[in-house]
Design an enzyme around this catalytic site. Structure first.
Site, PDB file in Angstrom:
ATOM      1  N   LYS A   1      43.262  11.930  11.565  1.00 36.16           N
ATOM      2  CA  LYS A   1      44.064  12.978  10.923  1.00 36.16           C
ATOM      3  C   LYS A   1      44.890  12.386   9.776  1.00 36.16           C
ATOM      4  CE  LYS A   1      46.742  16.751  12.910  1.00 36.16           C
ATOM      5  NZ  LYS A   1      47.559  17.097  14.083  1.00 36.16           N
TER       6      LYS A   1
ATOM      7  N   LYS B   1      52.601  31.213  25.222  1.00 39.95           N
ATOM      8  CA  LYS B   1      53.092  29.970  25.838  1.00 39.95           C
ATOM      9  C   LYS B   1      54.609  30.028  26.062  1.00 39.95           C
ATOM     10  CE  LYS B   1      53.594  26.481  22.741  1.00 39.95           C
ATOM     11  NZ  LYS B   1      54.966  25.996  22.679  1.00 39.95           N
TER      12      LYS B   1
ATOM     13  N   GLY C   1      48.792  47.184  18.299  1.00 45.73           N
ATOM     14  CA  GLY C   1      47.518  46.494  18.118  1.00 45.73           C
ATOM     15  C   GLY C   1      46.903  46.115  19.443  1.00 45.73           C
TER      16      GLY C   1
ATOM     17  N   CYS D   1      52.199  30.599  20.222  1.00 41.71           N
ATOM     18  CA  CYS D   1      53.636  30.617  20.529  1.00 41.71           C
ATOM     19  C   CYS D   1      54.033  31.666  21.565  1.00 41.71           C
ATOM     20  CB  CYS D   1      54.422  30.846  19.257  1.00 41.71           C
ATOM     21  SG  CYS D   1      54.009  29.640  17.995  1.00 41.71           S
TER      22      CYS D   1
ATOM     23  N   PHE E   1      57.604  44.085  13.402  1.00 39.00           N
ATOM     24  CA  PHE E   1      57.044  43.839  14.740  1.00 39.00           C
ATOM     25  C   PHE E   1      56.915  45.115  15.556  1.00 39.00           C
ATOM     26  CE2 PHE E   1      56.131  39.344  15.424  1.00 39.00           C
ATOM     27  CZ  PHE E   1      56.379  38.935  14.115  1.00 39.00           C
TER      28      PHE E   1
HETATM   29  C1  UGA Z   1      55.663  33.475  16.063  1.00 37.80           C
HETATM   30  C2  UGA Z   1      57.037  33.928  15.515  1.00 37.80           C
HETATM   31  O1  UGA Z   1      56.866  35.093  14.704  1.00 37.80           O
HETATM   32  C3  UGA Z   1      57.676  32.816  14.695  1.00 37.80           C
HETATM   33  O2  UGA Z   1      58.984  33.207  14.288  1.00 37.80           O
HETATM   34  C4  UGA Z   1      57.778  31.562  15.558  1.00 37.80           C
HETATM   35  O3  UGA Z   1      58.327  30.467  14.833  1.00 37.80           O
HETATM   36  C5  UGA Z   1      56.411  31.173  16.035  1.00 37.80           C
HETATM   37  O4  UGA Z   1      55.858  32.255  16.795  1.00 37.80           O
HETATM   38  C6  UGA Z   1      56.549  29.941  16.895  1.00 37.80           C
HETATM   39  O5  UGA Z   1      57.233  29.988  17.936  1.00 37.80           O
HETATM   40  O6  UGA Z   1      56.096  28.856  16.483  1.00 37.80           O
HETATM   41  P1  UGA Z   1      53.179  33.330  15.062  1.00 37.80           P
HETATM   42  O7  UGA Z   1      52.741  33.063  16.474  1.00 37.80           O
HETATM   43  O8  UGA Z   1      52.659  32.458  13.981  1.00 37.80           O
HETATM   44  O9  UGA Z   1      54.791  33.250  14.965  1.00 37.80           O
HETATM   45  O10 UGA Z   1      52.712  34.782  14.699  1.00 37.80           O
HETATM   46  P2  UGA Z   1      53.343  36.256  14.562  1.00 37.80           P
HETATM   47  O11 UGA Z   1      53.206  36.697  13.169  1.00 37.80           O
HETATM   48  O12 UGA Z   1      54.669  36.330  15.165  1.00 37.80           O
HETATM   49  O13 UGA Z   1      52.295  37.087  15.439  1.00 37.80           O
HETATM   50  C7  UGA Z   1      52.113  36.858  16.828  1.00 37.80           C
HETATM   51  C8  UGA Z   1      51.179  37.871  17.424  1.00 37.80           C
HETATM   52  O14 UGA Z   1      51.794  39.148  17.479  1.00 37.80           O
HETATM   53  C9  UGA Z   1      49.870  38.080  16.656  1.00 37.80           C
HETATM   54  O15 UGA Z   1      48.821  38.161  17.580  1.00 37.80           O
HETATM   55  C10 UGA Z   1      50.083  39.376  15.918  1.00 37.80           C
HETATM   56  O16 UGA Z   1      48.886  40.059  15.642  1.00 37.80           O
HETATM   57  C11 UGA Z   1      50.929  40.131  16.917  1.00 37.80           C
HETATM   58  N1  UGA Z   1      51.753  41.186  16.300  1.00 37.80           N
HETATM   59  C12 UGA Z   1      52.785  40.866  15.476  1.00 37.80           C
HETATM   60  C13 UGA Z   1      51.484  42.516  16.606  1.00 37.80           C
HETATM   61  O17 UGA Z   1      50.544  42.843  17.374  1.00 37.80           O
HETATM   62  N2  UGA Z   1      52.264  43.499  16.062  1.00 37.80           N
HETATM   63  C14 UGA Z   1      53.309  43.196  15.222  1.00 37.80           C
HETATM   64  O18 UGA Z   1      53.996  44.131  14.782  1.00 37.80           O
HETATM   65  C15 UGA Z   1      53.566  41.855  14.924  1.00 37.80           C
END
Ligand code: UGA
Length: 438
Positions: free
Chosen positions: A35, A266, A256, A263, A252
């Site tokens: 890496k 877990k 869906g 994240c 949010f």
């Molecule tokens: C999430 C958090 O949003 C971040 O703030 C955090 O830092 C991160 O976890 C982490 O702990 O490292 P992430 O997992 O990259 O970020 O993705 P999100 O954009 O939050 O989406 C998570 C899931 O929720 C996806 O499957 C997405 O499709 C779903 N989602 C999100 C919905 O179904 N509806 C929504 O309105 C928003």
């Protein structure tokens, strides 16, 4: 400031690159020699928009470098960030802290001067105390402070999130750590990003509380979507109707197929384990986890229903496999449960994902991977949109109708309206939309 970043995963690599972009001197460390070699050649281990250019720019400017040698990297630094993985521990769902503790011990042996050790990995409350204990045990004379600085980056938007955060949370137990972290985040603070100082334990809880709350918000609207379908209401208007209330907020609230990723699944589990140990039941989070798990598989049944209840021998084409757009990450993606549920019912699966195919091949079996949406749809008995990649938002629906064997569109992200799909000749099923004759 001179910074060492331990771990070149999502968090470490993005944070390291962004810190160097602010002008700090950053060395990123990883045990994985391949890496590091790839990074030195400008090859990114993950797909993240803008990352490659940012790394190239800062490596070129002499502010960012990569090494496998931790001792060399931490020599003389002001701060060492621990950004290694904290996966779910096999079997019990606790966060696996072995990488964090191993890093802490190695840092302790290598430190040559006063430094602040900062945990950026998502770690359960109390981990900072243990990191400090381990460092003091390994190097009793080291002048070290231990701080917590959780990250709130979203995959796919990580650089923008880092550079324009809603807030920066820093948990410290002494003034030196506070001063060093204030200096490190000064460029963002100048842009008025609130820098919230708390105790170390409070910062650790904030991270889990934030993710659990967001997971709850999504799960809440997903259940509302199910209700809308049964009672003839439209969940997108419900989201807007409640989201315009400033106390609720519009984000949010997109219904869906259930949340996935590295994240939320877990971290909600790990939070429940912490709560269990503390003998404080978190019933809301418990329900969220159960409801979301059940929902992913239920989406497979939704597709079967849209195909009149029988998919045996039929071909279902899926668009989007990653847990969300702009990533190649398949971890806990709803697509995995959906594919399994459909295969269990005897369906053949074809799929297209703009960036996730290689990762998908590692977790999905017996899937025919295609090179574009139309090849996937050609001759299939239904087209299912699982992930809302931009390139799926303007499909030629008439062409889709023509090439499908049966004109069935299941849109698990509500990126099309029933009307436009119907006009193109498709039978449309969305999420949380009133049933109507088509
Ligand atoms: C999430 C958090 O949003 C971040 O703030 C955090 O830092 C991160 O976890 C982490 O702990 O490292 P992430 O997992 O990259 O970020 O993705 P999100 O954009 O939050 O989406 C998570 C899931 O929720 C996806 O499957 C997405 O499709 C779903 N989602 C999100 C919905 O179904 N509806 C929504 O309105 C928003």
């Amino acid at each position: 400031m001179r910074i060492a970043m331990i771990g070149t995963g999502y968090v470490g690599l993005v944070s390291g690159a962004c810190f160097s972009d602010f002008g700090h001197q950053v060395v990123c460390v990883d045990k994985d020699a391949d890496k590091i070699a790839a990074l030195r050649d400008g090859v990114m281990p993950i797909y993240e928009p803008g990352l490659e250019g940012l790394v190239e720019h800062n490596v070129g400017g002499g502010r960012l470098s990569f090494t496998t040698d931790l001792a060399e990297a931490v020599d003389g630094v002001d701060a060492v960030f621990i950004a290694v993985g904290t996966p779910s521990r096999r079997g019990d769902g606790h966060a696996d802290l072995s990488y964090v503790y191993a890093a802490a011990r190695e840092i302790a042996t290598a430190l040559t001067g006063p430094a602040v050790v900062v945990t950026k990995s998502t770690v359960p409350v109390g981990t900072g105390d243990e990191v400090e204990r381990l460092i003091r045990e390994t190097a009793p004379d080291a002048e070290v402070s231990v701080a917590s600085n959780p990250e709130f980056l979203r995959e796919g938007a990580a650089i923008a999130d880092f550079k324009h955060p809603d807030r920066i949370v820093v948990g410290v137990e002494d003034d030196h750590a506070r001063d060093v972290l204030e200096a490190i985040y000064r460029p963002l603070n100048l842009n008025k990003a609130p820098l919230l100082f708390t105790t170390r334990r409070t910062a650790e809880v904030i991270k889990y509380a934030a993710n659990a709350f967001l997971a709850t918000k999504i799960t809440f609207i997903n259940e509302m979507a199910d209700l809308c379908e049964e009672v003839g209401a439209d969940v997108q208007s419900v989201s807007r109707g409640i989201g315009l209330d400033n106390r609720i907020g519009p984000k949010f609230l997109h219904a869906g197929p259930g949340y996935g990723g590295s994240c939320f699944p877990k971290d909600t589990l790990a939070l429940l384990k912490t709560a269990e140990d503390a003998q404080v039941p978190l019933r809301i989070v418990e329900s969220v986890v159960k409801v979301n798990d059940a929902r992913k598989r239920a989406m497979g049944r939704k597709v079967v229903k849209a195909m009149n209840g029988d998919v045996r021998g039929k071909t279902v084409a899926l668009l989007g496999l990653t847990f969300k757009p702009n990533t190649d990450d398949m971890r806990d993606s709803p697509a995995i449960s959906i594919v399994q549920a459909l295969q269990d019912e005897g369906a053949k699966i074809r799929a297209y994902d703009p960036e996730g195919t290689e990762q998908a091949k590692l977790v999905l079996e017996n899937v025919d991977f295609c090179d574009d949406p139309y090849t996937a749809a050609d001759g299939a008995d239904a087209l299912v949109i699982v992930t809302e990649w931009d390139q799926f938002r303007a499909l030629d629906l008439k062409r889709v109708t023509d090439i499908l064997n049966q004109p069935v569109l299941v849109d698990l992200r509500n990126i099309y309206s029933a009307d436009e799909a119907n006009q193109a000749g498709l039978r449309y099923t969305g999420i949380g939309q009133p049933k109507k004759a088509v």
